[in-house]
Design a protein around this motif. Structure first.
Motif, PDB file in Angstrom:
ATOM      1  N   ASP A  40     -40.483  -0.043  22.570  1.00  0.00           N
ATOM      2  CA  ASP A  40     -41.293   0.353  23.714  1.00  0.00           C
ATOM      3  C   ASP A  40     -42.308   1.393  23.271  1.00  0.00           C
ATOM      4  OD1 ASP A  40     -40.001   2.830  23.560  1.00  0.00           O
ATOM      5  OD2 ASP A  40     -38.767   2.494  25.355  1.00  0.00           O
ATOM      6  N   ALA A  41     -43.054   1.953  24.217  1.00  0.00           N
ATOM      7  CA  ALA A  41     -44.139   2.873  23.871  1.00  0.00           C
ATOM      8  C   ALA A  41     -43.640   4.155  23.224  1.00  0.00           C
ATOM      9  CB  ALA A  41     -44.952   3.205  25.123  1.00  0.00           C
ATOM     10  N   ASN A  42     -42.364   4.473  23.417  1.00  0.00           N
ATOM     11  CA  ASN A  42     -41.790   5.681  22.820  1.00  0.00           C
ATOM     12  C   ASN A  42     -41.112   5.406  21.490  1.00  0.00           C
ATOM     13  OD1 ASN A  42     -42.497   7.423  25.024  1.00  0.00           O
ATOM     14  ND2 ASN A  42     -40.824   6.500  26.204  1.00  0.00           N
ATOM     15  N   GLY A  43     -41.162   4.156  21.050  1.00  0.00           N
ATOM     16  CA  GLY A  43     -40.525   3.808  19.780  1.00  0.00           C
ATOM     17  C   GLY A  43     -39.057   3.482  19.923  1.00  0.00           C
ATOM     18  N   ARG A  44     -38.567   3.305  21.166  1.00  0.00           N
ATOM     19  CA  ARG A  44     -37.161   2.966  21.356  1.00  0.00           C
ATOM     20  C   ARG A  44     -36.941   1.505  21.001  1.00  0.00           C
ATOM     21  NH1 ARG A  44     -33.063   5.479  23.244  1.00  0.00           N
ATOM     22  NH2 ARG A  44     -34.439   7.195  23.896  1.00  0.00           N
ATOM     23  N   LEU A  45     -35.902   1.261  20.215  1.00  0.00           N
ATOM     24  CA  LEU A  45     -35.586  -0.096  19.780  1.00  0.00           C
ATOM     25  C   LEU A  45     -35.047  -0.906  20.946  1.00  0.00           C
ATOM     26  CD1 LEU A  45     -33.948   0.385  16.276  1.00  0.00           C
ATOM     27  CD2 LEU A  45     -35.851  -1.120  16.807  1.00  0.00           C
ATOM     28  N   ILE A  46     -35.693  -2.026  21.209  1.00  0.00           N
ATOM     29  CA  ILE A  46     -35.273  -2.919  22.276  1.00  0.00           C
ATOM     30  C   ILE A  46     -34.584  -4.150  21.701  1.00  0.00           C
ATOM     31  CG2 ILE A  46     -36.096  -4.372  24.165  1.00  0.00           C
ATOM     32  CD1 ILE A  46     -38.296  -2.311  24.631  1.00  0.00           C
ATOM     33  N   HIS A  47     -35.074  -4.592  20.562  1.00  0.00           N
ATOM     34  CA  HIS A  47     -34.410  -5.700  19.871  1.00  0.00           C
ATOM     35  C   HIS A  47     -34.676  -5.596  18.379  1.00  0.00           C
ATOM     36  CE1 HIS A  47     -32.564  -9.620  19.303  1.00  0.00           C
ATOM     37  NE2 HIS A  47     -33.550  -9.915  18.479  1.00  0.00           N
ATOM     38  N   THR A  48     -33.652  -5.906  17.599  1.00  0.00           N
ATOM     39  CA  THR A  48     -33.764  -5.927  16.140  1.00  0.00           C
ATOM     40  C   THR A  48     -33.158  -7.224  15.640  1.00  0.00           C
ATOM     41  OG1 THR A  48     -33.469  -3.523  16.070  1.00  0.00           O
ATOM     42  CG2 THR A  48     -33.210  -4.707  14.011  1.00  0.00           C
ATOM     43  N   ASN A  49     -33.865  -7.942  14.771  1.00  0.00           N
ATOM     44  CA  ASN A  49     -33.257  -9.152  14.235  1.00  0.00           C
ATOM     45  C   ASN A  49     -32.311  -8.800  13.094  1.00  0.00           C
ATOM     46  OD1 ASN A  49     -34.951  -8.648  12.078  1.00  0.00           O
ATOM     47  ND2 ASN A  49     -35.907 -10.669  12.063  1.00  0.00           N
ATOM     48  N   ALA A  50     -31.621  -9.816  12.560  1.00  0.00           N
ATOM     49  CA  ALA A  50     -30.592  -9.566  11.548  1.00  0.00           C
ATOM     50  C   ALA A  50     -31.168  -8.914  10.297  1.00  0.00           C
ATOM     51  CB  ALA A  50     -29.891 -10.882  11.196  1.00  0.00           C
ATOM     52  N   ALA A  51     -32.331  -9.383   9.859  1.00  0.00           N
ATOM     53  CA  ALA A  51     -32.950  -8.801   8.659  1.00  0.00           C
ATOM     54  C   ALA A  51     -33.340  -7.346   8.916  1.00  0.00           C
ATOM     55  CB  ALA A  51     -34.169  -9.623   8.252  1.00  0.00           C
TER      56      ALA A  51
END
Length: 225
Positions: A40-51
């Motif tokens: 998001d705009a604050n750099g919060r991780l919303i989704h990360t793939n396996a790699a």
């Protein structure tokens, strides 16, 4: 440079997708070889793939701290935050164009991060499914000199720098990416590319791929069928 120790990191869980479309999109992203992060705009991780998760677990170039995507290098973290914030505001400079950010891991390996805004055009739908404003693609840069490059260098009388730029163009595909990976200005890379055109008799960067491929192809032994 102050680096947060791995044991001090707080691992935050990634929220589950909220729609069937988002779930299908997640499956697609997880199948990518490149490390990918939706933020998001604050750099919060919303989704990360396996790699991407593997890169975070290594604590070598990128970190997840209290759910935020950060870099081991504070200066890179600052640049990432600027890119995320601009994407969130829909700034004209970030609304349709990706930015390339070079990074160096704690082990000295070079990486490049591409921050792609998701707040304009057809990308908006994908971003909205995750409440994300930007996608961050990260890959390791391996600017090694392959076998037979000496023949390529000698055939066209290339300087060591020209040879490295030529190989980097073939691997990374564009002047901004090469400039970011080599840590030089794009104008410097363009100057080398113009000289490469003159020396090799080519007219397009795409011709470099054919040129390098020709010299990289192993020659068969004379007695081999």
């Amino acid at each position: 440079m102050n680096v947060v120790p791995c044991r001090a990191l707080a691992a935050a869980r990634t929220p589950e997708p909220e729609t069937a479309d988002a779930a299908a999109f997640a499956d697609t992203l997880d199948g990518l070889d490149a490390s990918l992060y939706l933020v998001d705009a604050n750099g919060r991780l919303i989704h990360t793939n396996a790699a991407g998760r593997a890169v975070l677990d290594a604590c070598n170039v990128l970190l997840e701290i209290r759910g935020l995507l950060m870099a081991c290098d504070p200066m890179i973290t600052h640049r990432l935050r600027q890119a995320f914030a601009a994407s969130g505001r829909g700034d004209a400079a970030a609304g349709a164009r990706e930015s390339a950010i070079p990074m160096v891991g704690l082990d000295g390996a070079r990486y490049i991060a591409h921050v792609l805004p998701l707040t304009s055009g057809p990308r908006r739908r994908a971003g909205a499914a995750y409440r994300a404003v930007a996608a961050v693609f990260v890959r390791k840069v391996a600017l090694t000199i392959p076998p037979r490059s000496d023949a390529l260098r000698d055939a066209f009388r290339l300087t060591p720098t020209e040879l490295r730029v030529l190989l980097a163009i073939v691997e990374l595909g564009g002047i901004p990416e090469v400039a970011a990976a080599l840590g030089v200005a794009a104008t410097t890379v363009r100057t080398h590319v113009r000289r490469l055109f003159e020396k090799t008799g080519t007219a397009r960067q795409a011709d470099f791929v054919k040129l390098v491929a020709g010299y990289a192809t192993p020659l068969r032994d004379m007695g081999e069928s």
